[in-house]
Design a protein around this motif. Sequence first.
Motif, short mmCIF file in Angstrom:
data_model
loop_
_atom_site.label_atom_id
_atom_site.label_comp_id
_atom_site.label_asym_id
_atom_site.label_seq_id
_atom_site.Cartn_x
_atom_site.Cartn_y
_atom_site.Cartn_z
N HIS A 126 0.83 -1.21 0.00
CA HIS A 126 0.00 0.00 0.00
C HIS A 126 0.86 1.25 0.00
CE1 HIS A 126 -4.19 -1.25 0.33
NE2 HIS A 126 -3.79 -2.26 1.07
N ASP A 127 1.87 1.26 0.85
CA ASP A 127 2.75 2.43 0.95
C ASP A 127 3.50 2.66 -0.35
OD1 ASP A 127 4.07 4.52 2.59
OD2 ASP A 127 5.85 3.28 2.31
N LEU A 128 4.02 1.58 -0.96
CA LEU A 128 4.75 1.71 -2.21
C LEU A 128 3.85 2.20 -3.34
CD1 LEU A 128 6.84 -1.60 -2.07
CD2 LEU A 128 7.65 0.72 -1.63
N VAL A 129 2.61 1.70 -3.37
CA VAL A 129 1.67 2.11 -4.42
C VAL A 129 1.35 3.60 -4.31
CG1 VAL A 129 -0.72 1.87 -5.22
CG2 VAL A 129 0.67 -0.16 -4.79
N GLU A 130 1.11 4.07 -3.10
CA GLU A 130 0.80 5.49 -2.94
C GLU A 130 1.99 6.36 -3.33
OE1 GLU A 130 -0.63 8.69 0.49
OE2 GLU A 130 -0.93 6.53 0.82
N ARG A 131 3.18 5.95 -2.91
CA ARG A 131 4.38 6.72 -3.24
C ARG A 131 4.62 6.74 -4.74
NH1 ARG A 131 8.68 3.95 0.51
NH2 ARG A 131 10.13 5.20 -0.73
N ALA A 132 4.46 5.58 -5.39
CA ALA A 132 4.66 5.51 -6.84
C ALA A 132 3.64 6.37 -7.57
CB ALA A 132 4.57 4.06 -7.31
N SER A 133 2.39 6.38 -7.10
CA SER A 133 1.35 7.16 -7.75
C SER A 133 1.64 8.65 -7.68
CB SER A 133 -0.01 6.87 -7.08
OG SER A 133 -0.37 5.52 -7.25
N ARG A 134 2.23 9.08 -6.59
CA ARG A 134 2.55 10.51 -6.45
C ARG A 134 3.65 10.92 -7.42
NH1 ARG A 134 -0.12 12.54 -2.25
NH2 ARG A 134 -0.69 11.15 -0.51
N VAL A 135 4.60 10.04 -7.62
CA VAL A 135 5.76 10.38 -8.46
C VAL A 135 5.45 10.19 -9.94
CG1 VAL A 135 8.14 9.77 -8.99
CG2 VAL A 135 7.37 9.82 -6.61
N LEU A 136 4.68 9.14 -10.28
CA LEU A 136 4.45 8.78 -11.68
C LEU A 136 3.16 9.42 -12.19
CD1 LEU A 136 5.43 5.02 -11.38
CD2 LEU A 136 6.88 6.95 -12.10
N SER A 137 3.09 10.70 -12.12
CA SER A 137 1.90 11.43 -12.56
C SER A 137 1.66 11.22 -14.05
CB SER A 137 2.09 12.93 -12.27
OG SER A 137 0.99 13.67 -12.74
N CYS A 141 -2.44 3.22 -14.45
CA CYS A 141 -2.36 2.38 -13.25
C CYS A 141 -3.39 1.26 -13.37
CB CYS A 141 -2.62 3.22 -11.99
SG CYS A 141 -2.68 2.26 -10.47
N ASP A 142 -2.92 0.03 -13.35
CA ASP A 142 -3.81 -1.14 -13.45
C ASP A 142 -3.55 -2.07 -12.28
OD1 ASP A 142 -5.11 -0.92 -16.28
OD2 ASP A 142 -2.99 -0.46 -16.58
N ILE A 143 -4.63 -2.61 -11.71
CA ILE A 143 -4.53 -3.54 -10.59
C ILE A 143 -5.15 -4.87 -11.02
CG2 ILE A 143 -5.18 -3.99 -8.20
CD1 ILE A 143 -5.28 -0.96 -7.78
N ILE A 144 -4.33 -5.91 -11.03
CA ILE A 144 -4.79 -7.24 -11.42
C ILE A 144 -4.74 -8.14 -10.19
CG2 ILE A 144 -4.38 -9.25 -12.90
CD1 ILE A 144 -2.81 -5.96 -13.89
N GLU A 145 -5.86 -8.74 -9.84
CA GLU A 145 -5.88 -9.63 -8.67
C GLU A 145 -6.31 -11.02 -9.10
OE1 GLU A 145 -8.77 -10.95 -7.23
OE2 GLU A 145 -10.40 -9.64 -7.89
N ALA A 166 -3.66 4.09 -4.44
CA ALA A 166 -3.25 4.71 -5.70
C ALA A 166 -3.95 6.05 -5.89
CB ALA A 166 -3.56 3.77 -6.87
N GLY A 167 -5.23 6.09 -5.55
CA GLY A 167 -5.98 7.33 -5.67
C GLY A 167 -5.45 8.42 -4.76
N GLN A 168 -5.00 8.02 -3.57
CA GLN A 168 -4.41 8.98 -2.64
C GLN A 168 -3.18 9.64 -3.24
OE1 GLN A 168 -7.07 9.34 -0.39
NE2 GLN A 168 -5.50 9.50 1.19
N GLY A 169 -2.51 8.91 -4.12
CA GLY A 169 -1.33 9.46 -4.78
C GLY A 169 -1.64 10.18 -6.07
N GLY A 170 -2.91 10.18 -6.48
CA GLY A 170 -3.31 10.91 -7.67
C GLY A 170 -3.57 10.06 -8.89
N ALA A 171 -3.42 8.74 -8.79
CA ALA A 171 -3.66 7.87 -9.94
C ALA A 171 -5.14 7.48 -10.04
CB ALA A 171 -2.81 6.60 -9.83
N THR A 172 -5.55 7.06 -11.23
CA THR A 172 -6.89 6.54 -11.45
C THR A 172 -6.77 5.07 -11.83
OG1 THR A 172 -7.69 8.70 -12.21
CG2 THR A 172 -9.03 6.76 -12.77
#
Length: 236
Positions: A126-137, A141-145, A166-172
Amino acid sequence: MTESLRVLIHGANGRMGQALLRLAGEDAACEIVGAVSRHVDARMAAGIPRFAASELQGVPDFDVAIDFSQPEGFDAILDLCVARGKPLVSGTTGLSAHQFEALDAASVRIATMWASNFSLGVAVLHDLVERASRVLSGWDCDIIEIHHTRKLDAPSGTALTLGHSAGQGGATPHYASIRAGDIVGEHLVQFTSTGERIELIHRATNRDIFAAGALHVARALQARSAGRYRPIDLLD
């Protein structure tokens, strides 16, 4: 010598409840003071006092409650923790917006933590996803489960909460779900741009990791002041 952590397990007959009973029972630093379920067949099983949900007010004193029940049982355990001033760890899914509001209100008085997934690795993800989303504007962003064929909900709760990070970091985020075999759980968060791609992956191979994670955060939460915490807050 450090005293044992007195744990109340609410929702003891479910898959997670059974895993918690087994792992906590093997941990010398834990004392299970009560196991609560909808119905009980015996007052004592494996040395652990058993209580029906209707008897919740009569459970012994505890240091922290761990709840993996159903939405209809959540309100009662939250109210009990508030009344006794004790922390609550909950992984009960399907809660309503009103119940999350009640959890927020309770967090002013007690320490609480709700999560859809108690894997410590997923907490870091979760932490890595949020950080990556903030940087990779501007990146996709795709999530496969991927889960076993018996899992009915899709996307999974963990995928949705990863999407929230991811949304917290600005990604959709966009979601895809696969149901196959007996796969315990895999989550891939993929960030893609022209000519490059980053993949963040967590794979679970044993369901015990979720119970072990819940016990880990329960120990940490017991020492915290009132507030609503995330698993990542309790890893230190």
